[in-house]
Design a protein around this motif. Structure first.
Motif: not given
Length: 229
Positions: A90-97, A101-104, A109-115, A137-146
């Motif tokens: 969760s520390d890693i996920l918090y740092h990235k998102t 909540p939407l980003f998280f 879902i993406s992490l599960n899909r990628e194994g 590598k994760i985009p800086d915001n939700v818009a770029f992520f989608f």
């Protein structure tokens, strides 16, 4: 943030009519907006100030991003593991998102899909690769992520999403079927792929974008000249 003057005026009149009635106060209005896109002179604030003079008290709730503890609690509940075991993830996920909540949700879902986050049948619990997740590598915001998610899809699926984005946040399946005949393309089949990828939902005879950010991302990847066709 997108409401026009006429829509706001209708809401105002409904609130005032309901508030003035001594027999029934049955009208309840719930709205949401992006705070960073609402200027101080936006019409909705004028409407709120107006109804206050008629003993109608609006309640404004500001939804903020999750903090580290809340995110770990959520991860713990989702993976059915103790918070102690999920803390590092969760520390890693918090740092990235940054707690969005939407980003998280989409990242999980993406992490599960990628194994990188999967169920171990032998251990009967969820497992993950922290090192690979950390390096992902994760985009800086939700818009770029989608936008990145959409660009990773096939051209046919991207085209179907672009077409649907022209009709707003959702589109009737009957409309999609009509468009299939006009465009000679199996749009529904491609949209079903987007459903499986978590970008759309399909219910009540409609396709729905899971969030207006997804609809915006799909619309933005369309060339300006194609929007006029």
């Amino acid at each position: 943030q997108w409401a026009d003057e006429a829509s706001i005026e209708v809401i105002k009149r409904l609130l005032l009519t309901s508030g003035a009635s001594h027999q029934s106060k049955s009208f309840f209005f719930l709205g949401c907006c992006r705070g960073d896109e609402m200027t101080d002179d936006h019409q909705i604030w004028n409407m709120i100030n107006s109804v206050k003079h008629f003993s109608i008290t609006p309640t404004i709730v500001e939804l903020t991003c999750m903090d580290k503890d809340n995110m770990n609690t959520l991860v713990s509940n989702i993976l059915c593991l103790s918070p102690r075991l999920t803390q590092s993830l969760s520390d890693i996920l918090y740092h990235k998102t940054k707690g969005n909540p939407l980003f998280f949700c989409q990242l999980m879902i993406s992490l599960n899909r990628e194994g990188l986050l999967s169920v171990s049948l032998s251990r009967r619990r969820w497992e993950w690769d922290e090192e690979k997740i950390q390096l992902r590598k994760i985009p800086d915001n939700v818009a770029f992520f989608f936008s990145k998610m959409i660009n990773e899809l096939s051209e046919d699926v991207r085209t179907a999403l672009r077409v649907m984005s022209c009709f707003g946040s959702s589109a009737k399946i009957s409309l999609i079927e009509t468009l299939e005949q006009a465009l000679n393309s199996p749009l529904a089949r491609y949209l079903d792929v987007a459903v499986s990828e978590g970008l759309l939902t399909k219910s009540d005879g409609r396709y729905h974008f899971v969030h207006d950010r997804v609809q915006e991302a799909a619309y933005d990847i369309m060339k300006s000249e194609d929007r006029c066709l």
